[in-house]
Design a protein around this motif. Structure first.
Motif, PDB file in Angstrom:
ATOM      1  N   VAL A  13      -6.488  -0.857  -6.893  1.00  0.00           N
ATOM      2  CA  VAL A  13      -5.333   0.113  -5.995  1.00  0.00           C
ATOM      3  C   VAL A  13      -3.823   0.266  -6.794  1.00  0.00           C
ATOM      4  O   VAL A  13      -2.722   1.466  -6.857  1.00  0.00           O
ATOM      5  CB  VAL A  13      -4.527  -0.969  -4.964  1.00  0.00           C
ATOM      6  CG1 VAL A  13      -3.776   0.234  -3.904  1.00  0.00           C
ATOM      7  CG2 VAL A  13      -6.054  -1.351  -4.174  1.00  0.00           C
ATOM      8  N   ALA A  14      -3.415  -0.391  -7.806  1.00  0.00           N
ATOM      9  CA  ALA A  14      -2.044   0.129  -8.477  1.00  0.00           C
ATOM     10  C   ALA A  14      -2.060  -0.726  -9.941  1.00  0.00           C
ATOM     11  O   ALA A  14      -2.911  -1.967 -10.352  1.00  0.00           O
ATOM     12  CB  ALA A  14      -1.320  -0.538  -8.041  1.00  0.00           C
ATOM     13  N   ARG A  15      -1.578   0.202 -11.057  1.00  0.00           N
ATOM     14  CA  ARG A  15      -1.624  -0.324 -12.262  1.00  0.00           C
ATOM     15  C   ARG A  15      -0.224  -0.293 -12.689  1.00  0.00           C
ATOM     16  O   ARG A  15       0.974   0.337 -12.582  1.00  0.00           O
ATOM     17  CB  ARG A  15      -3.214   0.056 -13.119  1.00  0.00           C
ATOM     18  CG  ARG A  15      -4.243   0.046 -13.190  1.00  0.00           C
ATOM     19  CD  ARG A  15      -4.829   0.852 -13.754  1.00  0.00           C
ATOM     20  NE  ARG A  15      -6.221   1.172 -13.773  1.00  0.00           N
ATOM     21  CZ  ARG A  15      -7.234  -0.178 -14.300  1.00  0.00           C
ATOM     22  NH1 ARG A  15      -6.364  -1.079 -14.858  1.00  0.00           N
ATOM     23  NH2 ARG A  15      -8.615   0.571 -13.785  1.00  0.00           N
ATOM     24  N   GLY A  16       0.309  -1.154 -13.537  1.00  0.00           N
ATOM     25  CA  GLY A  16       1.512  -1.037 -14.704  1.00  0.00           C
ATOM     26  C   GLY A  16       3.070  -1.542 -13.539  1.00  0.00           C
ATOM     27  O   GLY A  16       3.188  -2.110 -12.810  1.00  0.00           O
TER      28      GLY A  16
ATOM     29  N   ARG B 173      -1.817  -6.856 -14.849  1.00  0.00           N
ATOM     30  CA  ARG B 173      -0.533  -5.892 -14.500  1.00  0.00           C
ATOM     31  C   ARG B 173      -1.862  -5.118 -13.315  1.00  0.00           C
ATOM     32  O   ARG B 173      -1.068  -3.792 -13.154  1.00  0.00           O
ATOM     33  CB  ARG B 173       0.014  -5.127 -15.382  1.00  0.00           C
ATOM     34  CG  ARG B 173       1.195  -6.000 -15.970  1.00  0.00           C
ATOM     35  CD  ARG B 173       1.951  -5.528 -16.885  1.00  0.00           C
ATOM     36  NE  ARG B 173       2.783  -4.406 -15.900  1.00  0.00           N
ATOM     37  CZ  ARG B 173       3.052  -3.162 -17.114  1.00  0.00           C
ATOM     38  NH1 ARG B 173       3.217  -2.936 -18.104  1.00  0.00           N
ATOM     39  NH2 ARG B 173       3.989  -2.550 -16.103  1.00  0.00           N
ATOM     40  N   MET B 174      -2.438  -5.722 -12.496  1.00  0.00           N
ATOM     41  CA  MET B 174      -3.237  -4.773 -11.712  1.00  0.00           C
ATOM     42  C   MET B 174      -3.445  -5.202 -10.261  1.00  0.00           C
ATOM     43  O   MET B 174      -3.020  -6.683 -10.084  1.00  0.00           O
ATOM     44  CB  MET B 174      -4.584  -5.147 -12.347  1.00  0.00           C
ATOM     45  CG  MET B 174      -5.724  -4.027 -11.759  1.00  0.00           C
ATOM     46  SD  MET B 174      -7.257  -4.634 -12.811  1.00  0.00           S
ATOM     47  CE  MET B 174      -6.834  -3.568 -14.210  1.00  0.00           C
ATOM     48  N   LEU B 175      -3.383  -4.690  -9.219  1.00  0.00           N
ATOM     49  CA  LEU B 175      -3.598  -4.917  -7.884  1.00  0.00           C
ATOM     50  C   LEU B 175      -5.334  -4.479  -7.656  1.00  0.00           C
ATOM     51  O   LEU B 175      -5.377  -2.975  -7.546  1.00  0.00           O
ATOM     52  CB  LEU B 175      -2.358  -3.925  -6.843  1.00  0.00           C
ATOM     53  CG  LEU B 175      -2.738  -4.996  -5.393  1.00  0.00           C
ATOM     54  CD1 LEU B 175      -2.130  -6.199  -4.959  1.00  0.00           C
ATOM     55  CD2 LEU B 175      -1.325  -3.931  -4.013  1.00  0.00           C
ATOM     56  N   VAL B 176      -5.625  -5.198  -7.264  1.00  0.00           N
ATOM     57  CA  VAL B 176      -7.060  -4.983  -6.863  1.00  0.00           C
ATOM     58  C   VAL B 176      -7.430  -5.191  -5.092  1.00  0.00           C
ATOM     59  O   VAL B 176      -6.760  -5.960  -4.592  1.00  0.00           O
ATOM     60  CB  VAL B 176      -7.976  -5.762  -7.518  1.00  0.00           C
ATOM     61  CG1 VAL B 176      -8.306  -5.306  -8.984  1.00  0.00           C
ATOM     62  CG2 VAL B 176      -7.842  -7.064  -7.898  1.00  0.00           C
TER      63      VAL B 176
ATOM     64  N   LEU C 281       1.027  -1.296  -0.050  1.00  0.00           N
ATOM     65  CA  LEU C 281       0.056   0.058   0.225  1.00  0.00           C
ATOM     66  C   LEU C 281       1.082   1.679  -0.251  1.00  0.00           C
ATOM     67  O   LEU C 281       0.658   2.614  -0.555  1.00  0.00           O
ATOM     68  CB  LEU C 281      -0.649   0.305   1.645  1.00  0.00           C
ATOM     69  CG  LEU C 281      -1.800  -1.121   0.289  1.00  0.00           C
ATOM     70  CD1 LEU C 281      -2.786  -1.273   2.304  1.00  0.00           C
ATOM     71  CD2 LEU C 281      -2.978  -1.156  -0.402  1.00  0.00           C
ATOM     72  N   ALA C 282       2.328   1.590   0.962  1.00  0.00           N
ATOM     73  CA  ALA C 282       3.043   2.333   1.000  1.00  0.00           C
ATOM     74  C   ALA C 282       3.227   3.020  -0.539  1.00  0.00           C
ATOM     75  O   ALA C 282       3.711   3.640  -1.094  1.00  0.00           O
ATOM     76  CB  ALA C 282       3.844   1.740   1.614  1.00  0.00           C
ATOM     77  N   LEU C 283       3.868   1.545  -1.606  1.00  0.00           N
ATOM     78  CA  LEU C 283       4.048   2.065  -2.437  1.00  0.00           C
ATOM     79  C   LEU C 283       3.319   2.563  -3.889  1.00  0.00           C
ATOM     80  O   LEU C 283       3.453   2.592  -4.899  1.00  0.00           O
ATOM     81  CB  LEU C 283       5.119   0.799  -2.669  1.00  0.00           C
ATOM     82  CG  LEU C 283       7.031   0.786  -2.064  1.00  0.00           C
ATOM     83  CD1 LEU C 283       7.645  -0.474  -2.711  1.00  0.00           C
ATOM     84  CD2 LEU C 283       7.465   1.821  -3.110  1.00  0.00           C
ATOM     85  N   CYS C 284       1.726   2.005  -3.530  1.00  0.00           N
ATOM     86  CA  CYS C 284       0.954   2.269  -4.302  1.00  0.00           C
ATOM     87  C   CYS C 284       0.633   3.951  -4.745  1.00  0.00           C
ATOM     88  O   CYS C 284       0.467   4.035  -6.138  1.00  0.00           O
ATOM     89  CB  CYS C 284       0.043   1.188  -4.134  1.00  0.00           C
ATOM     90  SG  CYS C 284       0.197  -0.376  -4.289  1.00  0.00           S
TER      91      CYS C 284
END
Length: 357
Positions: free
Chosen positions: A181-184, A141-144, A90-93
């Motif tokens: 939460v994050a992509r690519g 390449r996705m964090l959900v 989470l900190a790096l997203c």
């Protein structure tokens, strides 16, 4: 390996936890959930969260102190995942969704678990219930982020060390924009750092398990008698214990130094997590020494080592299972084979790098 107040507090927690689990008629699942709630109240999931987000602002060494102590008791609590891997992800997203979840973890409003996986199949740890899950979808390449009730699960099973696991059916996950939460590149960076942190902390847990295995085995050999003599008087058994102890000391020194290097910035760059090469070298080595200690402890206990009533059996199971968390030794050997050996700028190559070159 990492003495201090956090280690002492975690050790006392383990003593009380083992007593609760051993109580007549105790329901293991209920007790584990109660123990995890206690760990949350002690603030362990918020150790790595920065102070401006309501956390303790601690370091990887602080979490490792707790993990090492818990490794001596094989409690099967998700401390590595929820106190280190999830906060790192989470900190790096750096998205509003990630910041909101971090704040909720720090306040105790949310209990977030991760589903990373280093293979084509993803598994969720259901031993202790979570409110949310962070699921990595490498192909997209996705964090959900999903609420627990929305996580599609398949086959459920019990792992070697007693954890309740389930397959995650990723093809049924269709996240909306608010759940991503994050992509690519952000996804790649966050997952790589979180997996490295998880692998190092599993090594710290194995250090704790190895130390316990050595102590429990020595105590058993000094107590158990055969032909009127304590088993500890037989030279061949003493030599086997020495092998265990040497493996433990080497593992403790290697893991402790690597963790310190990561915190000091020697093996971590701009908060991007530990160096992948260092992680693979350590994880591969610890996987081998952890198995050596676990198998030797069981064999030196004889038939008693096969009974789960003894702590040594449960600790050995956890040491064996820990090798497969965040990649086993063969996964990391393959990864090393794709990397080039290059020393840090201005520094000579380390011995391990020279051997792998």
């Amino acid at each position: 390996m990492l003495p201090g107040d956090l280690y002492d507090a975690a050790a006392r927690f383990c003593t009380e936890a083992m007593a609760a689990l051993a109580a007549p008629g105790a329901d293991t699942a209920v007790v584990r959930h109660a123990l995890w709630r206690q760990a949350v109240e002690m603030g362990w999931p918020a150790i790595l969260i920065t102070e401006d987000r309501g956390g303790a602002g601690g370091t990887l060494l602080d979490v490792a102190s707790v993990v090492e102590a818990l490794g001596r008791s094989a409690l099967a609590l998700p401390i590595v995942d929820r106190a280190a891997v999830v906060p790192t992800l989470l900190a790096l997203c750096e998205t509003p969704q990630a910041a909101a979840l971090l704040a909720q973890i720090a306040s105790g409003e949310a209990d977030v678990a991760s589903v990373l996986g280093l293979s084509s199949r993803l598994h969720a740890d259901l031993t202790v219930a979570a409110t949310h899950y962070l699921v990595a979808l490498p192909e997209r390449r996705m964090l959900v982020a999903l609420e627990a009730r929305a996580l599609p699960l398949g086959r459920r099973y019990r792992s070697v060390d007693g954890r309740v696991m389930a397959d995650v059916l990723t093809d049924r996950i269709e996240p909306d924009a608010a759940g991503v939460v994050a992509r690519g590149e952000a996804f790649d960076r966050a997952c790589a750092a979180a997996a490295g942190v998880g692998a190092l902390l599993v090594c710290a847990e194995t250090v704790g398990a190895q130390g316990a295995l050595v102590e429990l085995t020595i105590d058993y050999l000094n107590t158990r008698k055969q032909f009127g003599h304590a088993l500890a008087t037989f030279q061949v058994l003493r030599h086997r214990v020495v092998d265990m102890y040497v493996a433990f000391e080497c593992t403790r020194g290697l893991v402790g130094r690597t963790l310190q290097d990561c915190v000091d910035g020697v093996d971590g760059v701009d908060g991007a997590g530990p160096d992948a090469r260092s992680v693979s070298l350590v994880k591969g080595y610890v996987g081998r020494t952890g198995r050596l200690c676990a198998e030797a402890a069981i064999q030196l206990h004889g038939g008693m080592g096969m009974t789960e009533e003894l702590l040594v059996a449960r600790v050995a199971e956890r040491a064996l299972s820990a090798e497969f968390d965040y990649g086993d030794r063969y996964f990391h050997l393959r990864r090393l084979g794709t990397q080039k050996a290059r020393p840090p700028a201005g520094e000579p190559a380390r011995a391990a790098d020279a051997l792998m070159a």
